[in-house]
Design a protein around this motif. Structure first.
Motif, short mmCIF file in Angstrom:
data_model
loop_
_atom_site.label_atom_id
_atom_site.label_comp_id
_atom_site.label_asym_id
_atom_site.label_seq_id
_atom_site.Cartn_x
_atom_site.Cartn_y
_atom_site.Cartn_z
N ILE A 34 -5.04 -4.45 -4.05
CA ILE A 34 -5.20 -4.86 -2.65
C ILE A 34 -6.66 -5.25 -2.40
CG2 ILE A 34 -5.12 -3.97 -0.26
CD1 ILE A 34 -2.57 -2.44 -1.11
N CYS A 46 0.85 -1.21 0.00
CA CYS A 46 0.00 0.00 0.00
C CYS A 46 0.88 1.25 0.00
CB CYS A 46 -0.92 -0.01 1.21
SG CYS A 46 -1.84 1.53 1.38
N ARG A 96 -0.21 4.29 0.20
CA ARG A 96 -0.90 5.37 0.89
C ARG A 96 -1.38 6.45 -0.10
NH1 ARG A 96 2.96 7.97 4.23
NH2 ARG A 96 3.62 6.01 5.15
N GLN A 129 -8.88 -4.96 0.19
CA GLN A 129 -9.33 -4.36 1.46
C GLN A 129 -10.69 -4.92 1.89
OE1 GLN A 129 -8.90 -2.84 -1.44
NE2 GLN A 129 -7.81 -0.92 -1.30
N ARG A 188 -6.62 6.42 -3.04
CA ARG A 188 -7.66 6.27 -4.06
C ARG A 188 -8.84 5.44 -3.55
NH1 ARG A 188 -3.11 6.39 -6.53
NH2 ARG A 188 -2.83 8.12 -7.97
N MET A 229 -7.84 2.73 3.32
CA MET A 229 -6.40 3.04 3.36
C MET A 229 -5.87 2.93 4.80
SD MET A 229 -4.38 6.49 2.25
CE MET A 229 -4.67 7.44 3.73
N CYS A 281 -7.82 0.45 -6.38
CA CYS A 281 -6.45 0.28 -5.90
C CYS A 281 -5.51 -0.08 -7.06
CB CYS A 281 -6.40 -0.81 -4.84
SG CYS A 281 -4.73 -1.04 -4.22
N PRO A 282 -4.46 0.71 -7.28
CA PRO A 282 -3.57 0.43 -8.42
C PRO A 282 -2.79 -0.86 -8.26
CG PRO A 282 -3.00 2.53 -7.34
CD PRO A 282 -4.06 1.89 -6.51
N VAL A 283 -2.72 -1.40 -7.03
CA VAL A 283 -1.89 -2.61 -6.84
C VAL A 283 -2.73 -3.81 -6.38
CG1 VAL A 283 0.24 -1.34 -6.49
CG2 VAL A 283 -1.18 -1.83 -4.52
#
Ligand code: SF4
Ligand code: SF4
Length: 654
Positions: free
Chosen positions: A352, A277, A279, A354, A282, A299, A348-350
């Motif tokens: 994740i 993450c 941080r 959540q 988004r 986040m 989330c660009p990666v």
């Protein structure tokens, strides 16, 4: 004429070189200890899902989203540009520095002529790209300040030092180059250094001082990577590599597993994600719970997870007492405020997960018998009466009995081809029943061979699973499957995206369609004639379980556009960025916490388009948004209608 080249480690005395080498070893050891600690912490998590199958596809995704940052570019061009400049700047500068080290320690034979010229040019270009990217980051972070930075994670304290150090290292790199060239060496392709050297008088001690600061800063930053925000540069590509393509909730086939209570109950990939993450905020920006002023921020969840992981472990990653997740990573208001809208995962660009972490924490609370009273009531109602409101289950078919349109049942039409799974809201909620009746008339007129289960229909279990009651979900699934088997059901359609999602993604072996697919086919084939103009300005609200979960964005819009007279306008947040109505994840029947409820926020957004009709395609959205329209004072100005109702008006002119 001699080939272009340069003396390596020019002007640096031997003691400095040795000292630098010793510090490099120390920085490397600190770096490796940090990596080893993170690895040990991540390994503590469970391993219930294969994250390394289809390796070719996974590697392709890494190229697309970690190296070319395509997902980030799609989400936000400026941030994509910033990251790609910094990322490729660092990659080229690191490789270039490694080449210099090899040339210095082993052989410098190759470091001349064309190789040298290309090396110097690339290092200059990479340095400029790196500085440009860092400047964009600083301007974005401290000048433009997107809304997502307005409510910061309270422990975020390394943004400024990290950005400042990166910038300083790059600028000092150019000054070192310029000071060396000012001794009278030809710049060749080192254009930037050559240009700067015109303004810097040669001074060996100044050169040595800047070289030392530049090197020390670079080494300090290398050592700091695993302990700072910079770690995302390593963890994010692995997170992307291990992305899941699952739409269904997590299935953990371990009878001992009772949800996530302590950090050890999370998946290893969740723990890795806490390091991935960056941080960026988004997820938080698009989270209905966060925007409503509840304590939930996806986040914060990830950042709190990382902070607690590292704070509670020894320097070598040993955790004596695994911490309990509730209150450490999110409080109980936040746990239940999640509407399971999937916006965080989508943004989330990666990649994740959540929402899935929250789902596992909910499961842990429910299994421990500590669910709040309203969630307990919700579950008890479904368990006993098979609907969230606790209406007597024998009333499920009352709307059929009271309907002036014939609705075939599995008994009256045993030769049916398609089962219409009506769903709880369309069976019990008075407003949604109006939609059911209109739909029945359309289905009869276009000649669909269908039937409903009547009183034998249960709850599909979608939201039961979303609040974490896995046992009840499995029970409902078994009951429904038995009923389907009893009547030979193979094909199902439904007008609720919640039922659609669970039958499509969480039941096995059925051909599942959403009602708008059937209506769309009927329009295309001419069976459904949209004869009467509906002269209204309409905006469409994408239901989360239709859009983000199942990718159905175009179909409702195509249907609306095919209705004569309709002027379709979009809300600023539409399609995969749609803002949730707030009804998912058990929140349909709860008093929602927070200052402003998601349905009110969405109703205002719809009203601001100037639309007269807020079109929905989900009974939950209908209930939530009608309420939002009323409580926000737009009653009489903005009408909430199902797409089915607009089709009905055009077909029958009513
Ligand atoms: S699923 Fe929706 S409500 Fe839940 S954390 Fe993610 S964005 Fe927020
Ligand atoms: S979880 Fe993803 S979207 Fe949210 S702040 Fe972290 S990297 Fe950004």
């Amino acid at each position: 004429m001699s080939e272009p080249t340069r003396e390596l480690l020019w002007g640096v005395d031997e003691i400095s070189v040795l000292l630098h080498f010793a510090l490099f070893i120390i920085a490397g050891i600190i770096f490796l200890i940090g990596i080893a600690r993170a690895y040990k912490l991540i390994r503590m998590g469970r391993n219930d899902e294969n994250r390394f199958d289809r390796l070719g596809n996974r590697l392709l995704l890494v190229v697309k989203d970690a190296l070319l940052l395509l997902r980030l570019f799609q989400k936000e061009f400026r941030m994509g540009l910033m990251h790609i400049l910094i990322l490729w700047g660092i990659i080229v500068l690191t490789i270039g520095t490694a080449v210099l080290t090899i040339a210095d320690h082993f052989t410098s034979e190759f470091f001349r002529g064309t190789f040298y010229l290309v090396h110097e040019a690339l290092m200059d270009i990479a340095g400029i790209a790196f500085i440009a990217g860092t400047v964009i980051a600083v301007v974005n972070r401290y000048v433009l300040k997107p809304t997502r930075f307005s409510k910061k994670w309270p422990f975020a304290n390394d943004d400024a030092p990290v950005l400042l150090s990166l910038l300083l290292i790059a600028v000092l790199g150019f000054i070192v180059e310029a000071l060396r060239l000012s001794a009278g060496y030809p710049a060749y392709t080192a254009v930037i250094g050559g240009f700067l050297s015109q303004f810097l008088p040669f001074d060996l001690s100044a050169y040595r001082a800047v070289w030392s600061i530049h090197s020390l800063l670079a080494l300090a930053l290398i050592a700091a990577v695993p302990y700072s925000k910079l770690f995302h540069a390593i963890a994010a590509p692995i997170n992307i590599l291990t992305k899941s393509d699952r739409i269904s909730a997590r299935v953990i086939e371990d009878e001992e597993y009772m949800g996530a209570v302590t950090v050890r109950d999370l998946q290893w990939r969740d723990l890795l994600s806490s390091f991935a993450c960056m941080r960026c905020g988004r997820c938080q920006d698009n989270c209905p719970a966060f925007n409503s002023g509840t304590t939930l921020s996806p986040m914060y969840l990830m950042q709190n997870l990382r902070k607690n992981l590292t704070d509670s472990s020894s320097i070598l990653g040993k955790i004596d007492e695994p911490f309990t997740l509730v209150d450490a990573v999110l409080d109980s208001e936040a746990v239940w405020a999640c509407t399971t809208c999937r916006a965080c995962m989508e943004m989330c660009p990666v990649y994740i997960e959540q929402m899935e972490i929250i789902g596992e924490i909910r499961r842990g609370i429910v299994e421990s018998g500590e669910a709040p009273p309203d969630i307990r009531d919700f579950l008890t109602n479904i368990q006993k009466q098979k609907n969230p409101w606790g209406e007597a289950k024998f009333k499920r078919d009352q709307w059929i009995k009271k309907s002036d349109v014939e609705v075939p049942t599995v008994k009256s039409n045993p030769e049916f081809e398609l089962l219409w799974f009506v769903g709880c809201a369309h069976s019990f909620d008075s407003r949604s029943i109006q939609v059911s009746k209109k739909l029945a008339r359309i289905l009869n007129d276009i000649g669909v061979n269908y039937a409903v289960l009547g009183r034998e229909e249960g709850c599909c279990g979608n939201d039961v699973r979303r609040v974490g009651e896995e046992g009840l979900f499995q029970l409902l699934k078994e009951e429904n499957t038995n009923t389907f088997d009893k009547y030979g059901v193979q094909k199902i359609f439904t007008a609720s995206p919640h039922c659609y999602n669970t039958f499509k993604n969480e039941y096995e072996g059925y051909d599942v369609r959403f009602i708008l697919e059937i209506i769309h086919d009927a329009i295309k084939s001419g069976k459904l004639q949209l004869k009467h103009p509906v002269k209204r300005k309409v905006t469409f609200h994408d239901p989360c379980y239709l859009g983000r979960y199942n990718g159905m964005y175009d179909l409702p819009r195509e249907i609306l556009k095919s209705i004569p007279g309709i002027e379709l306008v979009e809300m600023p947040r539409n399609r995969n960025r749609s803002f949730c109505c707030g009804g998912g994840g058990g929140n349909l029947v709860r008093e929602y916490p927070g200052e402003d409820r998601p349905n009110n926020i969405r109703a205002k957004e719809a009203a601001e388009t100037g639309a007269e009709v807020l079109a929905v395609a989900c009974p939950f959205c209908m209930i939530m948004l009608e309420d939002g329209v009323k409580s926000s004072g737009f009653d009489g100005r903005l009408q909430v209608l199902d797409v089915i109702e607009l089709v009905y008006d055009s077909v029958y002119g009513e």
